[in-house]
Write an enzyme that holds these catalytic residues in place. Structure first.
Site, PDB file in Angstrom:
ATOM      1  N   LYS A 263      56.356  22.531  37.032  1.00 32.37           N
ATOM      2  CA  LYS A 263      57.689  23.093  36.844  1.00 32.37           C
ATOM      3  C   LYS A 263      57.811  24.399  37.621  1.00 32.37           C
ATOM      4  CE  LYS A 263      58.634  21.419  32.153  1.00 32.37           C
ATOM      5  NZ  LYS A 263      59.852  20.663  32.481  1.00 32.37           N
ATOM      6  N   ARG A 337      57.643  10.960  27.153  1.00 34.28           N
ATOM      7  CA  ARG A 337      57.757   9.511  26.893  1.00 34.28           C
ATOM      8  C   ARG A 337      56.392   8.852  26.918  1.00 34.28           C
ATOM      9  NH1 ARG A 337      61.810   9.148  31.891  1.00 34.28           N
ATOM     10  NH2 ARG A 337      62.078  11.309  31.189  1.00 34.28           N
TER      11      ARG A 337
HETATM   12  N1  BES Z   1      60.003  19.025  27.997  1.00 35.57           N
HETATM   13  C1  BES Z   1      60.788  18.637  29.109  1.00 35.57           C
HETATM   14  C2  BES Z   1      62.274  18.547  28.772  1.00 35.57           C
HETATM   15  C3  BES Z   1      62.935  19.867  28.479  1.00 35.57           C
HETATM   16  C4  BES Z   1      63.434  20.640  29.504  1.00 35.57           C
HETATM   17  C5  BES Z   1      63.101  20.285  27.190  1.00 35.57           C
HETATM   18  C6  BES Z   1      64.049  21.842  29.224  1.00 35.57           C
HETATM   19  C7  BES Z   1      63.720  21.499  26.902  1.00 35.57           C
HETATM   20  C8  BES Z   1      64.193  22.267  27.936  1.00 35.57           C
HETATM   21  C9  BES Z   1      60.348  17.266  29.613  1.00 35.57           C
HETATM   22  O1  BES Z   1      58.992  17.002  29.486  1.00 35.57           O
HETATM   23  C10 BES Z   1      60.656  17.214  31.052  1.00 35.57           C
HETATM   24  O2  BES Z   1      60.057  17.933  31.804  1.00 35.57           O
HETATM   25  N2  BES Z   1      61.581  16.351  31.434  1.00 35.57           N
HETATM   26  C11 BES Z   1      61.987  16.211  32.786  1.00 35.57           C
HETATM   27  C12 BES Z   1      62.099  14.742  33.083  1.00 35.57           C
HETATM   28  C13 BES Z   1      62.267  14.418  34.535  1.00 35.57           C
HETATM   29  C14 BES Z   1      61.021  14.772  35.297  1.00 35.57           C
HETATM   30  C15 BES Z   1      62.560  12.942  34.670  1.00 35.57           C
HETATM   31  C16 BES Z   1      63.317  16.916  32.939  1.00 35.57           C
HETATM   32  O3  BES Z   1      64.122  16.886  32.001  1.00 35.57           O
HETATM   33  O4  BES Z   1      63.537  17.524  33.979  1.00 35.57           O
HETATM   34 MN    MN Z   2      57.866  17.683  31.144  1.00 35.44          MN
END
Ligand code: BES
Ligand code: MN
Ligand code: ZN
Length: 486
Positions: A263, A337
């Site tokens: 990230k 997931r």
């Molecule tokens: N934990 C995150 C989702 C999230 C983001 C929760 C911001 C709370 C605040 C999740 O694991 C994630 O990183 N999801 C990605 C999915 C994508 C790579 C398909 C996302 O939402 O960007």
């Molecule tokens: Mn994630």
């Protein structure tokens, strides 16, 4: 916070608070209070407050009024919680240590009076343990609430509500603690301590046990971390012997760096609360167990830390899940997931549940869709969906239903494995839900709640300060009360 029911206010208590319905000031108040409230345009709107100082019984008294809106409003209980919360917000750091809360006004019944106390207690919670240099005048001072003139039955109603508040506070603490404090092993230890002696049965699977079961997806997420992974199940059999359990499943990513699909730096610290689904499930189970719910329920949480490392999963890796289905991991940041699919499969094998509801901070796209007002809910069963929506409305942990459909499901087909762990950018919350659905038996009612926008607040809300909200605990507790204990 000590909350006690007493007959008369001790003479040395300065702060006296009253709940006021809109346009309906209680009789018997001093002229300074009545005239002052009018001058300050205090109407008793929900959450509105007013204070003035008067002399009562020869001593200086700080009289506080808290508005609860219309007495016959549909959302009366939530308005009363807000009235209690408004008192808490105003006086928590006021220098006052004791509050006399007079619940004899506003024509309250016992359940309504307990709602005022619940709102007050929930709004008082904060996590200041690391603030060693917090200025004196910013510290919480309020320690005791003396409830007077409560309607008959309030104390009994409050005793149940206080156990629910215990659950909410347990969740908030787990969510608020940083990832060097709450990691899979310490999350399990916190639950072992909280549930000790309650009669709940805890089952813990370590990495070896999960490897033997073939949980390649969950373990794949954890393999880049120095922290071992865990699966924790909390079981409570309060219902009929032959009744199949309802299982709640939670995403417990104790920190989500994204893994090799790292990230961006700004805001990454937020990902300490990527275990908010697991936190909600654990706190709800604690509330249900403490109040000895007459239902068979299980909470299952998948606990992992998602880190980049020489041993971490790579984009493109293919993992085999416990279900036997294979997943091409195209983005290691779509890890929730992967954790949930093995937890869901294990829960079905282990408990043959009547229904399953999972909770997860699964996608940023969910926040884009619904902001911070509603959690997104996906379901394969209309009856279950409607019950969850109703529990959301009555608990205040609101849900909004989102779609599932075969056309969305197709978007996660992979050319090399059974599925990939990401779809296109569009509809990202939906394809995440479709992924989970591939791990749920067709005949089992299942719902998925994406609560990414709900577990953390950047500003104070109805019954919470900024920070961890405890979202989901009251939703699950209400759902069980309204649908399994009838
Ligand atoms: N934990 C995150 C989702 C999230 C983001 C929760 C911001 C709370 C605040 C999740 O694991 C994630 O990183 N999801 C990605 C999915 C994508 C790579 C398909 C996302 O939402 O960007
Ligand atoms: Mn994630
Ligand atoms: Zn995540």
């Amino acid at each position: 916070m000590q909350i006690q029911f007493i007959d008369t206010i001790p003479g040395d208590v300065r702060l006296h608070a009253l709940v006021v319905n809109k346009g309906d000031l209680p009789a018997g108040l001093e002229p300074q209070v009545v005239d002052g409230a009018a001058a300050a345009r205090f109407k008793g709107r929900t959450g509105q407050t007013f204070e003035t100082f008067v002399t009562r019984d020869g001593g200086l008294r700080r009289v506080a009024l808290a508005g609860a809106g219309d007495a016959d409003a549909k959302d009366r209980l939530s308005a009363l919680e807000k009235a209690g919360a408004a008192i808490a917000a105003r006086y928590l750091t006021s220098g006052e240590t004791v509050l006399a809360l007079d619940l004899g006004s506003a024509r309250l019944d016992a359940v309504q009076a307990a709602a005022v106390i619940l709102g007050l207690r929930l709004r008082c919670w904060r996590h200041d343990v690391y603030r060693t240099r917090l200025a004196e005048e910013k510290r919480a001072t309020l320690t005791t609430v003396n409830v007077v003139n409560a309607p008959a039955g309030t104390q009994a109603a409050w005793e149940v509500q206080s156990l629910i508040a215990d659950g909410v506070e347990f969740t908030r603490k787990l969510v608020a603690e940083p990832a060097n404090v709450v990691f899979p092993l310490s999350f399990v230890a916190a639950c072992e301590e909280a549930f000790a002696g309650t009669g709940a049965e805890l089952t813990v699977l370590d990495d070896d046990a999960m490897r033997k079961l073939g949980m390649g997806a969950l373990l794949g997420v954890g393999q880049g971390s120095r922290q071992p992974s865990r699966l924790l199940a909390i079981r409570w059999n309060g219902g009929a012997k032959d009744e199949k359990p309802t299982v709640f499943v939670g995403k417990g990513v104790t920190f989500d760096t994204g893994g090799i699909s790292l990230k961006p730096g700004p805001g990454m610290g937020d990902m300490k609360w990527d275990m908010g689904g697991a936190g909600a499930v654990a706190g709800a189970m604690l509330a249900l167990v403490k109040r000895k719910a007459k239902a068979n329920v299980v909470g299952v949480v998948g606990l992992v830390e998602n880190m980049p490392d020489g041993n971490a999963m790579r984009p493109g890796d293919i993992v085999t899940t416990m279900s036997g289905q294979t997943v091409e991991v195209l983005n290691t940041d779509a890890e929730g997931r992967l954790v949930l699919c093995d937890a869901l499969h294990w829960a079905q094998e282990q408990y043959d549940p009547a229904q399953i509801v999972d909770f997860a901070t699964l996608t940023g796209a969910m926040i884009i869709s619904l902001g911070h007002e509603y959690g997104g809910m996906f379901a394969n069963d209309d009856g279950l969906a409607d019950k969850l929506l109703a529990a959301g409305a009555s608990s205040g942990d609101k849900l909004w239903r989102m779609p599932l459909a075969p056309a969305y499901d197709k978007l996660i087909d992979s050319p090399i494995a059974d599925m990939k762990n990401i779809g296109p950018r569009e509809g990202g919350s939906i394809t995440a839900a479709q992924f989970l659905q591939r791990f749920v038996r067709k005949a089992t009612p299942w719902a998925h709640c994406d609560i990414a926008g709900m577990v953390w607040a950047d500003k104070p809300g109805a019954t919470w300060d900024k920070g961890a909200t405890g979202y989901g605990v009251r939703l699950i507790e209400r759902f069980v009360a309204e649908t399994l204990e009838k």
